[in-house]
Design a protein around this motif. Structure first.
Motif, PDB file in Angstrom:
ATOM      1  N   LEU A   1      -1.837  12.582  49.039  1.00 20.61           N
ATOM      2  CA  LEU A   1      -0.937  12.146  50.101  1.00 20.61           C
ATOM      3  C   LEU A   1      -1.587  12.421  51.453  1.00 20.61           C
ATOM      4  N   ARG A   2      -1.448  11.466  52.378  1.00 25.56           N
ATOM      5  CA  ARG A   2      -1.953  11.635  53.730  1.00 25.56           C
ATOM      6  C   ARG A   2      -0.850  11.256  54.713  1.00 25.56           C
ATOM      7  N   PRO A   3      -0.591  12.079  55.721  1.00 26.32           N
ATOM      8  CA  PRO A   3       0.485  11.742  56.673  1.00 26.32           C
ATOM      9  C   PRO A   3       0.273  10.372  57.295  1.00 26.32           C
ATOM     10  N   GLU A   4       1.326   9.567  57.288  1.00 28.85           N
ATOM     11  CA  GLU A   4       1.281   8.259  57.929  1.00 28.85           C
ATOM     12  C   GLU A   4       1.867   8.318  59.333  1.00 28.85           C
ATOM     13  N   SER A   5       2.783   9.259  59.558  1.00 29.29           N
ATOM     14  CA  SER A   5       3.436   9.397  60.853  1.00 29.29           C
ATOM     15  C   SER A   5       3.760  10.870  61.076  1.00 29.29           C
ATOM     16  N   PRO A   6       4.027  11.271  62.309  1.00 24.49           N
ATOM     17  CA  PRO A   6       4.358  12.681  62.563  1.00 24.49           C
ATOM     18  C   PRO A   6       5.657  13.081  61.872  1.00 24.49           C
ATOM     19  N   GLU A   7       5.760  14.360  61.550  1.00 20.72           N
ATOM     20  CA  GLU A   7       7.025  14.893  61.035  1.00 20.72           C
ATOM     21  C   GLU A   7       8.064  14.860  62.149  1.00 20.72           C
ATOM     22  N   THR A   8       9.279  14.421  61.828  1.00 17.92           N
ATOM     23  CA  THR A   8      10.338  14.326  62.832  1.00 17.92           C
ATOM     24  C   THR A   8      11.599  15.019  62.332  1.00 17.92           C
ATOM     25  N   PRO A   9      12.418  15.542  63.264  1.00 16.22           N
ATOM     26  CA  PRO A   9      13.685  16.157  62.853  1.00 16.22           C
ATOM     27  C   PRO A   9      14.709  15.099  62.496  1.00 16.22           C
ATOM     28  N   THR A  10      15.670  15.470  61.638  1.00 16.73           N
ATOM     29  CA  THR A  10      16.780  14.587  61.289  1.00 16.73           C
ATOM     30  C   THR A  10      18.014  15.007  62.082  1.00 16.73           C
ATOM     31  N   PRO A  11      19.002  14.113  62.205  1.00 20.68           N
ATOM     32  CA  PRO A  11      20.208  14.456  62.976  1.00 20.68           C
ATOM     33  C   PRO A  11      20.970  15.657  62.420  1.00 20.68           C
ATOM     34  N   THR A  12      20.785  15.965  61.123  1.00 18.01           N
ATOM     35  CA  THR A  12      21.537  17.064  60.515  1.00 18.01           C
ATOM     36  C   THR A  12      20.738  18.370  60.485  1.00 18.01           C
ATOM     37  N   GLY A  13      19.618  18.415  61.200  1.00 15.40           N
ATOM     38  CA  GLY A  13      18.848  19.651  61.268  1.00 15.40           C
ATOM     39  C   GLY A  13      17.752  19.781  60.237  1.00 15.40           C
ATOM     40  N   GLY A  14      17.437  18.705  59.534  1.00 10.54           N
ATOM     41  CA  GLY A  14      16.373  18.726  58.553  1.00 10.54           C
ATOM     42  C   GLY A  14      15.067  18.202  59.126  1.00 10.54           C
ATOM     43  N   ARG A  15      14.191  17.759  58.258  1.00  8.17           N
ATOM     44  CA  ARG A  15      12.895  17.239  58.667  1.00  8.17           C
ATOM     45  C   ARG A  15      12.498  16.104  57.734  1.00  8.17           C
ATOM     46  N   THR A  16      11.727  15.147  58.256  1.00  5.09           N
ATOM     47  CA  THR A  16      11.320  14.008  57.452  1.00  5.09           C
ATOM     48  C   THR A  16       9.922  13.555  57.869  1.00  5.09           C
ATOM     49  N   ARG A  17       9.219  12.942  56.891  1.00  4.91           N
ATOM     50  CA  ARG A  17       7.876  12.447  57.184  1.00  4.91           C
ATOM     51  C   ARG A  17       7.526  11.328  56.215  1.00  4.91           C
TER      52      ARG A  17
END
Length: 280
Positions: free
Chosen positions: A5-21
């Protein structure tokens, strides 16, 4: 060949306080697909989600399997104790892969395009659930949700964490939460036959139109088997159309065959299936 796996985009926060990438699935450094990992806080726990899994080059060579396993490792590193995979109904290969990796189907998403408001049975009426009634209704709603979550395969702690987090997130102002319809169904007499919790705009569809969602349809134990669940669903459709909303969806736990048959008979179709497993 090495699949990573290679990051395609920066990690970003979610509206509920989580994280997504979003990630690329790569073979010897060459992108052959992608997926998204998301961590979602659930009370004292964090749950993981794998979505948007696709392999566009070299299918049938195990690249999706390796990508999914690598995504699980990412989620473990994010502190997730459980993972769900949201799979479109059309993706039969992805559903088979989930089963192979030890996932079990927990629930289905179903939707319907609304047209004309359905008629309610003669004598059926609906009343709002006000602030005074809300605490008792909320306790009943949580109890029923916990039972469904446990039946879908979650442990006691997982189920309670999800139930508490979901109710706080979706009803932050209780009975006065904007965009929410809370109703009780009555016929003759003052004893409620059941209740409805409807979110009139859970999210937007790709064309910008609102998607409403049936959060809870609950028939009182003493009145089950008499068609009141169908009446409550008709009430939900009427509430949507009165608010100018023409698309209505719902979750149904996969083991609830009675409810699935009801929704199918009303014209709802499956769009996604959610598979899950603990991350040990």
């Amino acid at each position: 060949m090495t699949t990573t796996l290679r990051p395609e985009s920066p990690e970003t926060p979610t509206p509920t306080g989580g994280r997504t990438r979003r990630w690329q699935i790569c073979v010897n450094g060459r992108p052959v697909g992608g997926l998204r990992t998301t961590a979602v806080p659930r009370g004292s726990q964090t749950w993981g989600e794998i979505a948007e899994l696709e392999v566009h080059s070299g299918r049938g060579r195990g690249r999706g399997t390796i990508g999914a396993l690598a995504a699980e490792e990412v989620l473990r590193g994010w502190g997730c104790t459980r993972v769900d995979a949201d799979i479109p109904e059309s993706a039969q290969v992805a559903r088979s892969l989930a089963v192979t990796l030890g996932y079990t189907e927990r629930m289905r998403n179903m939707v319907k395009r609304l047209d004309e408001p359905p008629a309610l049975p003669s004598g059926a009426t609906a009343r709002p659930i006000g602030a005074e009634e809300f605490p008792a209704w909320l306790a009943d709603s949580k109890a029923g949700y916990l039972e469904d979550l446990r039946a879908s395969g979650l442990g006691a702690e997982e189920a309670r964490a999800k139930s508490d987090a979901d109710h706080v997130r979706l009803l932050p102002q209780g009975a006065d939460t904007p965009g929410v319809a809370l109703r009780r169904l009555y016929a003759a007499g003052e004893e409620p036959l059941g209740s409805l919790w409807l979110a009139l705009r859970l999210r937007d569809l790709p064309d910008g139109a609102p998607l409403a969602w049936v959060m809870v349809v609950e028939v009182a134990d003493a009145h089950r088997g008499r068609g009141h669940g169908r009446t409550l669903m008709c009430l939900a459709e009427r509430e949507c159309l009165a608010a100018g909303v023409r698309d209505l969806g719902l979750n149904v736990f996969s083991g609830n065959e009675v409810a699935i048959r009801l929704y199918e008979s009303l014209g709802y179709r499956v769009t996604n299936r959610v598979f899950g497993k603990p991350l040990l």
